[in-house]
Structures are given as structure tokens and as C-alpha cells.
Design a protein around this motif. Sequence first.
Motif, PDB file in Angstrom:
ATOM      1  N   LEU A 255      56.886   7.492 -14.281  1.00 42.17           N
ATOM      2  CA  LEU A 255      58.113   8.280 -14.187  1.00 42.17           C
ATOM      3  C   LEU A 255      59.353   7.429 -14.431  1.00 42.17           C
ATOM      4  O   LEU A 255      60.301   7.865 -15.083  1.00 42.17           O
ATOM      5  N   VAL A 256      59.357   6.207 -13.914  1.00 43.24           N
ATOM      6  CA  VAL A 256      60.485   5.306 -14.138  1.00 43.24           C
ATOM      7  C   VAL A 256      60.622   4.993 -15.626  1.00 43.24           C
ATOM      8  O   VAL A 256      61.723   5.028 -16.197  1.00 43.24           O
ATOM      9  N   THR A 257      59.494   4.701 -16.271  1.00 43.92           N
ATOM     10  CA  THR A 257      59.518   4.387 -17.706  1.00 43.92           C
ATOM     11  C   THR A 257      60.043   5.559 -18.511  1.00 43.92           C
ATOM     12  O   THR A 257      60.862   5.387 -19.441  1.00 43.92           O
ATOM     13  N   LEU A 258      59.589   6.763 -18.178  1.00 44.00           N
ATOM     14  CA  LEU A 258      60.045   7.954 -18.891  1.00 44.00           C
ATOM     15  C   LEU A 258      61.546   8.177 -18.699  1.00 44.00           C
ATOM     16  O   LEU A 258      62.280   8.454 -19.662  1.00 44.00           O
ATOM     17  N   THR A 259      62.020   8.039 -17.465  1.00 43.48           N
ATOM     18  CA  THR A 259      63.444   8.264 -17.178  1.00 43.48           C
ATOM     19  C   THR A 259      64.315   7.242 -17.886  1.00 43.48           C
ATOM     20  O   THR A 259      65.338   7.592 -18.497  1.00 43.48           O
ATOM     21  N   VAL A 260      63.926   5.974 -17.823  1.00 46.40           N
ATOM     22  CA  VAL A 260      64.711   4.926 -18.480  1.00 46.40           C
ATOM     23  C   VAL A 260      64.674   5.104 -19.998  1.00 46.40           C
ATOM     24  O   VAL A 260      65.694   4.904 -20.687  1.00 46.40           O
ATOM     25  N   SER A 261      63.528   5.506 -20.528  1.00 48.29           N
ATOM     26  CA  SER A 261      63.423   5.697 -21.981  1.00 48.29           C
ATOM     27  C   SER A 261      64.380   6.774 -22.471  1.00 48.29           C
ATOM     28  O   SER A 261      65.089   6.584 -23.468  1.00 48.29           O
ATOM     29  N   VAL A 262      64.408   7.913 -21.760  1.00 52.00           N
ATOM     30  CA  VAL A 262      65.260   9.017 -22.195  1.00 52.00           C
ATOM     31  C   VAL A 262      66.728   8.744 -21.892  1.00 52.00           C
ATOM     32  O   VAL A 262      67.604   9.029 -22.717  1.00 52.00           O
ATOM     33  N   GLY A 263      67.014   8.179 -20.717  1.00 49.40           N
ATOM     34  CA  GLY A 263      68.398   8.011 -20.304  1.00 49.40           C
ATOM     35  C   GLY A 263      69.088   6.786 -20.853  1.00 49.40           C
ATOM     36  O   GLY A 263      70.313   6.784 -21.003  1.00 49.40           O
TER      37      GLY A 263
END
Length: 497
Positions: A255-263
Motif C-alpha cells: 500500500l505504501v508503494t502504491l500510494t507513493v507511486s501515484v502521489g
Amino acid sequence: MGFVSVIIALLLVTPVVYLVVRVMEIGADDALAYLFRPRTGQLLWRTAQLAVLVTSASIVIGVGAAWCVTRGVRRGRAVVVALLTAPLAIPSYVSGFVWTRLFPGFEGLWAAVLVLTLACYPLVMLPAMAALAGTGGREEEAARTLGCSAPTAFLRVTLPRIRTAVLAGGLLVALYSISDFGGPAIVRFEPFTVGIYNAYNGTLDRSVAALYGLVLATIAVVLALAERRVRRDVDSGATPPRSRDARDRPVAWTLVTLTVSVGVCVPIIGLLTEIRESRRLGFDDFGELLAWVAPYTRTTLELSAQAAVVIAILALPLAFFISRPRTRTGDSVELVSYLGYTLPGVTVALSMVFLGTRVLPSYYLTAGMLIATYVVLFLPVCLGPVRSGVDAIPLHVADVSRTLGAGPLATAVRVQLPLLMPAVLAGSALAFLSVAKELPATLMLAPIGTRTLATDMWSLSNDLNHGRAAVLGLVLIIVASIPTAALSTLFGKGVDR
């Protein structure tokens, strides 16, 4: 301190008072006609939609990110916190610019919701993270041993204990959502902020813009009072011991990776891609590009630094006056001091335009008036940390200094100010960051010929010179990331304790 603080408060409230006076000049009949026409209702509905959707999405993402940091990340937690808070350094209009370039047709309500959610979720994540760090995970584990699934245990046991902090963050998101101009404007969505700016630029008679500004200011004040009340409940609660229950969980890292990738990654990679593929940069070498960027960067740094210094100087006497002892006058000064931050930047800028053209024409479109506008808008972001620093100084420190013969001023300068320097620096960094990213007030009040990274990126984007706009957007993120990195490191250390 008291006299100086009251004078500062009166100066801070002047633009808002003048906006009210300007609306009163319209006349009751005309004001009601403007207020109840279909376009006003349309802008109000769009603003409400945007605020509700962005707040809801930010709460979901912010609480999820806070859980990941406090429950699912053990190694490198400070770095993770820094990455998750990095969107604070990316202005919404820069993020919106990237998404519109990556996906043609990216516009409207849902585009604005995505752009603002990515900019706002840290406002929920940070207080939720602090609350979760104090609750511990043992209660959740106990609920799971009684047959609850992990999501059910979190919703039934932990979420009720952190809901006040989450609600406070959610109200801040709602306040940001109704006040942001650049993000919705760049994705062609028109809430009140964009409607005010269009009314300001569209006609010589700016009565409609003033009325819209007052309506939006009223909504903002209501939200700010609600946030203040909730924040008081957060501050009054006891903080339990910090938990060390976190362990590395694959789902949290995912979830952290996904959030940082998009944001974070998407905006930065999008800007770099736009620069690489652009055919309109017009630079023969990197040195020529640096020479073109340098004036905008220097102007942005100078304005941000000057405003941060002025804001820090004004925040010091206010912080001492409203902290101890508590008085009704101090409480009133505190409320007025926070008023500018509760109001949308375009509303404060509009009131300063009226003030400059009608009362202070010799100061209109000067650096002094622009910095004064920044003070009205961003003094609270510095006042908060400085006041906390004043509250943290033991009372006996000043008493001992005075028994040794030092007067109040000498005590403040020689004893208390050195103890306050970390808080002052933190508040100054927040003010610097806010001024560097600010767009509508700078567009409306910057002296003729003054061009910042934000305003010139906006102009280049409107002129379809996307390559050069991407260059300025990337430089702006670099400038804004300096104070953001320092502040997020402090948060990360606080959670690691």
C-alpha cells in the motif's frame, strides 16, 4: 506584548472587514439577486461535491497510510514517512498539469477529486499516525483472538479511539478543498475559487467577485470553527505510551508503494517525460536552461524568505501574548490571527485588491502589499509551532531570569528566544513552503514584471508551452521539498520513539 499583538490582529483582520464593506456597497436588492441566481447555486453545489468527495477519499487513504506506518513498517520508517508526506511539496496545479498531459481529457469533477486527494491525504495521515502510535496494537490482537477479522478489529476497536484526530484532519482537508484554486482550475473544474477568479478577470465591475468571496469566506469560517473545536478535543486528551508493536507486513509495504507511486512518482516522472519529449524548450544546452530558470527561482526564494522572516517576527509577540496567562483578549487575538488561514487565498487576495485600489493606491501591486497578503494568509502556520514552543518553556525559567535582574524584554531575548529557535525555524519552514507554492494571490497582486516559478508555470501552461512549464514545475517541487523533507524527518523521528 499586548498592545503590539492587538495591533497585529487588527492589521490581519482589515482585508476581511474591507471585503464586507465592499459587499455592503452593492445594495441589498442587487446582492440578493446575485446570491440567488442559478450560477451561484451551481458554484455552491460544485464546491460541496468537491469538498465531500476529497475529504472522504483523503480519510480513507490517510488512515490507511497511518496504519501502514504504525503497524506494518518497522525498518526505514522515517524514510517512509518522508515519502508519504512528499505530496505536501507538490502543488496541486503541478500534479494536475502532469495528469492532464499524461491522460488527454483528464478534466472535470473526478479529475479535481484525484488531484486534491493526492495533495490532501497527508493532512489526515499525520494526526492519525500520531493517534495510532499512542493506541498500540494489543487491543486489535485481543479482538482477533475473539474471532474478529483484522479489518473488523480495526474498525470496531481502533478507529473509534482515533476518530477525533481523523475528524480534525478531515476538516482541514475540507477547508483546503474549498479554498484551493490551482488544482481545480487546471483540470477545468469550476468551484467557488475558480468562479471568483473568473469574475475578477471577466468584468470591470467586481461586485460579483466580492460577493462570491464573502460567501466562500463564510463557509470557510464555519469549517474552521468546527476544526478548532475538534482540535481542542484532540489536545485535551491524554496521550498513552508509545507503541512498539509494528512489524514489517507485506500488505503495508504494498500500500505504501502504491500510494507513493501515484502521489509522488507519477508527477515527477510525468514532468521529466514532458521535458524530454517537448519540442518547444528552445535551449541549446543545460547552461542556457539554468540561466532561464534562475530569475524565477531567485524571485521565488526571495519572496518566500522575506515573507517567512516577517511572519516569524510577527508570530513571536503573538505567541507570547496568547499563551500565558490566558485572557479573553488573548483568545480574541488568537481567533483573529487564524482567520486569514481559514479563508481561501483568492478571497484574501481579492480583498487586498479592493483595499489597494480604493484606500492604498500607492502600495497596490508592490512587493510590500504582496508580502502583507502572505502574512495574512500564512501567519497561522508559523504561529502554531511557535506557540507550542512557548507553552513548552517551564514557567520558572522566566521567574529565575527576572529574580536575577533581567527585565521582561531581556528575558525574552536572552533566555526564552534561544529555547524557541527550533520552533521558530519549524514555523518559518512551513511559512516558506506555503509562500513558495501560493498561486492566486501572487497572480493577482505581484508587482508588474515579477515572475515566480508558480505564476510563470501557470502562464506557460495556459500558453500551451508544456515543456517549459514542466521545467518550472520540477524546479518548484525541488524548492518546496527542502522544508518538507526537514519537517517530515521530524515527524518520522517522533513516530520512531
